[in-house]
Design an enzyme around this catalytic site. Structure first.
Site, PDB file in Angstrom:
ATOM      1  N   TYR A  51      23.885   1.045  70.550  1.00  0.00           N
ATOM      2  CA  TYR A  51      23.071   2.277  70.476  1.00  0.00           C
ATOM      3  C   TYR A  51      22.225   2.348  69.204  1.00  0.00           C
ATOM      4  CZ  TYR A  51      25.149   4.339  74.682  1.00  0.00           C
ATOM      5  OH  TYR A  51      25.530   4.588  75.983  1.00  0.00           O
ATOM      6  N   ASN A  76      29.945   5.096  77.255  1.00  0.00           N
ATOM      7  CA  ASN A  76      28.660   5.640  77.732  1.00  0.00           C
ATOM      8  C   ASN A  76      28.978   6.720  78.753  1.00  0.00           C
ATOM      9  OD1 ASN A  76      28.799   4.508  80.505  1.00  0.00           O
ATOM     10  ND2 ASN A  76      28.641   2.568  79.417  1.00  0.00           N
ATOM     11  N   ASP A  87      40.531  -4.705  64.432  1.00  0.00           N
ATOM     12  CA  ASP A  87      40.221  -4.579  65.861  1.00  0.00           C
ATOM     13  C   ASP A  87      40.870  -3.283  66.341  1.00  0.00           C
ATOM     14  OD1 ASP A  87      40.748  -6.778  68.736  1.00  0.00           O
ATOM     15  OD2 ASP A  87      40.266  -4.647  68.595  1.00  0.00           O
ATOM     16  N   ILE A  88      40.070  -2.355  66.806  1.00  0.00           N
ATOM     17  CA  ILE A  88      40.628  -1.042  67.176  1.00  0.00           C
ATOM     18  C   ILE A  88      41.645  -1.159  68.306  1.00  0.00           C
ATOM     19  CG2 ILE A  88      38.898  -0.328  68.914  1.00  0.00           C
ATOM     20  CD1 ILE A  88      38.931   2.422  67.284  1.00  0.00           C
ATOM     21  N   ASP A 118      33.826  -0.766  73.903  1.00  0.00           N
ATOM     22  CA  ASP A 118      34.155  -0.260  75.255  1.00  0.00           C
ATOM     23  C   ASP A 118      34.753  -1.395  76.083  1.00  0.00           C
ATOM     24  OD1 ASP A 118      32.108   1.614  77.698  1.00  0.00           O
ATOM     25  OD2 ASP A 118      34.268   1.470  77.384  1.00  0.00           O
ATOM     26  N   SER A 135      28.191   4.465  68.040  1.00  0.00           N
ATOM     27  CA  SER A 135      26.729   4.397  68.162  1.00  0.00           C
ATOM     28  C   SER A 135      26.036   3.366  67.281  1.00  0.00           C
ATOM     29  CB  SER A 135      26.070   5.770  67.891  1.00  0.00           C
ATOM     30  OG  SER A 135      26.254   6.636  68.988  1.00  0.00           O
ATOM     31  N   THR A 136      26.805   2.640  66.456  1.00  0.00           N
ATOM     32  CA  THR A 136      26.134   1.718  65.500  1.00  0.00           C
ATOM     33  C   THR A 136      25.934   0.316  66.064  1.00  0.00           C
ATOM     34  OG1 THR A 136      28.201   0.974  64.498  1.00  0.00           O
ATOM     35  CG2 THR A 136      27.177   2.951  63.548  1.00  0.00           C
ATOM     36  N   GLY A 137      26.333   0.077  67.302  1.00  0.00           N
ATOM     37  CA  GLY A 137      26.146  -1.259  67.900  1.00  0.00           C
ATOM     38  C   GLY A 137      24.973  -1.221  68.868  1.00  0.00           C
TER      39      GLY A 137
HETATM   40  N1  APR Z   1      37.200  -2.913  67.277  1.00  0.00           N
HETATM   41  C1  APR Z   1      36.502  -2.106  66.435  1.00  0.00           C
HETATM   42  N2  APR Z   1      35.161  -2.021  66.453  1.00  0.00           N
HETATM   43  C2  APR Z   1      34.496  -2.784  67.353  1.00  0.00           C
HETATM   44  C3  APR Z   1      35.154  -3.632  68.272  1.00  0.00           C
HETATM   45  C4  APR Z   1      36.572  -3.684  68.193  1.00  0.00           C
HETATM   46  N3  APR Z   1      37.298  -4.455  69.011  1.00  0.00           N
HETATM   47  N4  APR Z   1      34.202  -4.253  69.030  1.00  0.00           N
HETATM   48  C5  APR Z   1      33.008  -3.808  68.601  1.00  0.00           C
HETATM   49  N5  APR Z   1      33.169  -2.929  67.598  1.00  0.00           N
HETATM   50  C6  APR Z   1      32.172  -2.205  66.802  1.00  0.00           C
HETATM   51  C7  APR Z   1      30.781  -2.785  66.771  1.00  0.00           C
HETATM   52  O1  APR Z   1      30.717  -3.859  65.847  1.00  0.00           O
HETATM   53  C8  APR Z   1      30.003  -1.564  66.301  1.00  0.00           C
HETATM   54  O2  APR Z   1      30.103  -1.461  64.902  1.00  0.00           O
HETATM   55  O3  APR Z   1      32.009  -0.923  67.394  1.00  0.00           O
HETATM   56  C9  APR Z   1      30.780  -0.381  66.917  1.00  0.00           C
HETATM   57  C10 APR Z   1      30.082   0.305  68.070  1.00  0.00           C
HETATM   58  O4  APR Z   1      29.323  -0.661  68.782  1.00  0.00           O
HETATM   59  P1  APR Z   1      29.260  -0.643  70.397  1.00  0.00           P
HETATM   60  O5  APR Z   1      30.580  -1.046  70.927  1.00  0.00           O
HETATM   61  O6  APR Z   1      28.053  -1.434  70.792  1.00  0.00           O
HETATM   62  O7  APR Z   1      29.059   0.902  70.774  1.00  0.00           O
HETATM   63  P2  APR Z   1      27.756   1.823  70.692  1.00  0.00           P
HETATM   64  O8  APR Z   1      26.776   1.358  69.679  1.00  0.00           O
HETATM   65  O9  APR Z   1      28.316   3.222  70.577  1.00  0.00           O
HETATM   66  O10 APR Z   1      27.096   1.611  72.120  1.00  0.00           O
HETATM   67  C11 APR Z   1      27.794   2.118  73.230  1.00  0.00           C
HETATM   68  O11 APR Z   1      27.641   0.036  74.367  1.00  0.00           O
HETATM   69  O12 APR Z   1      29.458  -1.142  75.060  1.00  0.00           O
HETATM   70  C12 APR Z   1      28.480  -0.275  75.473  1.00  0.00           C
HETATM   71  O13 APR Z   1      29.498   0.959  77.266  1.00  0.00           O
HETATM   72  C13 APR Z   1      29.063   1.034  75.920  1.00  0.00           C
HETATM   73  O14 APR Z   1      26.969   1.799  76.800  1.00  0.00           O
HETATM   74  C14 APR Z   1      27.877   1.947  75.720  1.00  0.00           C
HETATM   75  C15 APR Z   1      27.257   1.397  74.451  1.00  0.00           C
END
Ligand code: APR
Length: 189
Positions: free
Chosen positions: A133, A32, A18-19, A42, A129-131
């Site tokens: 996005y 974002n 967990d970051i 985020d 960007s892998t979630g």
């Molecule tokens: N620790 C580490 N990695 C995490 C955590 C955490 N606590 N929570 C989620 N992740 C991972 C997700 O599993 C994914 O692999 O972070 C990666 C990025 O996913 P997102 O958080 O969805 O970010 P992204 O794809 O860049 O989309 C950004 O999503 O949350 C909104 O405000 C944000 O609009 C923006 C968009």
């Protein structure tokens, strides 16, 4: 369980975790452009770090407007172990023909530059960007790892961590690391 590499004097660590729990000097948020928070990492960072982080983001947006895709801003870490949060805006995946690869590379470079400018020696990245996005994980992993490996050859850090949230993501990053670091003549230590 973590995979370690050394690129010059920089330790690269790939781990599942967990970051918000990382004790590197800075952690990177997948934000974002509005910088007003969201879901995923985020949401987790703002929840764990507390309202101070959002307050600083509001001040930045009031002064400079939204953060463009590929760019990053830096705030304090609030209640986090990390002293800083670097809010990087990655690209939304649109099929790969809209410059997404380069924008993702820029998001990593912007984060590294902000950290280097402040003399920050250790940094944790999520899989930007892998979630939400929807950037393909293996493609994003190769861009992340090769961008960081190139950067630290010229401007070393003490430690850079890639913190993955699932076993699947960890596997993607480990596979990508083997390919990317082999090109640099490196194998896991
Ligand atoms: N620790 C580490 N990695 C995490 C955590 C955490 N606590 N929570 C989620 N992740 C991972 C997700 O599993 C994914 O692999 O972070 C990666 C990025 O996913 P997102 O958080 O969805 O970010 P992204 O794809 O860049 O989309 C950004 O999503 O949350 C909104 O405000 C944000 O609009 C923006 C968009």
């Amino acid at each position: 369980m973590a995979m370690n590499y050394r690129v010059g004097s920089t330790k690269i660590v790939i781990l599942k975790g967990d970051i918000t729990q990382q004790d590197t000097e800075a952690i990177v948020n997948a934000a974002n452009s509005s910088l007003m928070g969201g879901g995923g990492v985020d949401g987790a960072i703002h929840r764990a770090g507390g309202p101070q982080i959002l307050e600083e983001c509001k001040q930045i947006v009031a002064r400079r407007g939204p953060c463009p895709t590929g760019k990053a801003v830096i705030t304090g870490g609030g209640r986090l172990k990390a002293r800083y949060v670097i809010h990087a805006v990655g690209p939304v995946w649109r099929g790969g023909e809209a410059g997404e690869d380069e924008l993702l590379r820029q998001a990593y470079l912007s984060s590294l530059d902000l950290a280097a400018e402040r003399g920050i020696r250790s940094l944790s990245f999520p899989a930007i960007s892998t979630g939400a996005y929807r950037f393909p994980k293996d493609r994003a992993a190769r861009i992340a790892l090769s961008t960081v490996a190139e950067y630290v050859k010229a401007r070393p850090f003490e430690e850079i961590r890639f913190v993955l949230f699932s076993d699947e993501d960890l596997q993607e990053y480990e596979e990508a690391a083997r390919a990317v670091f082999r090109r640099h003549g490196l194998s896991p230590s």
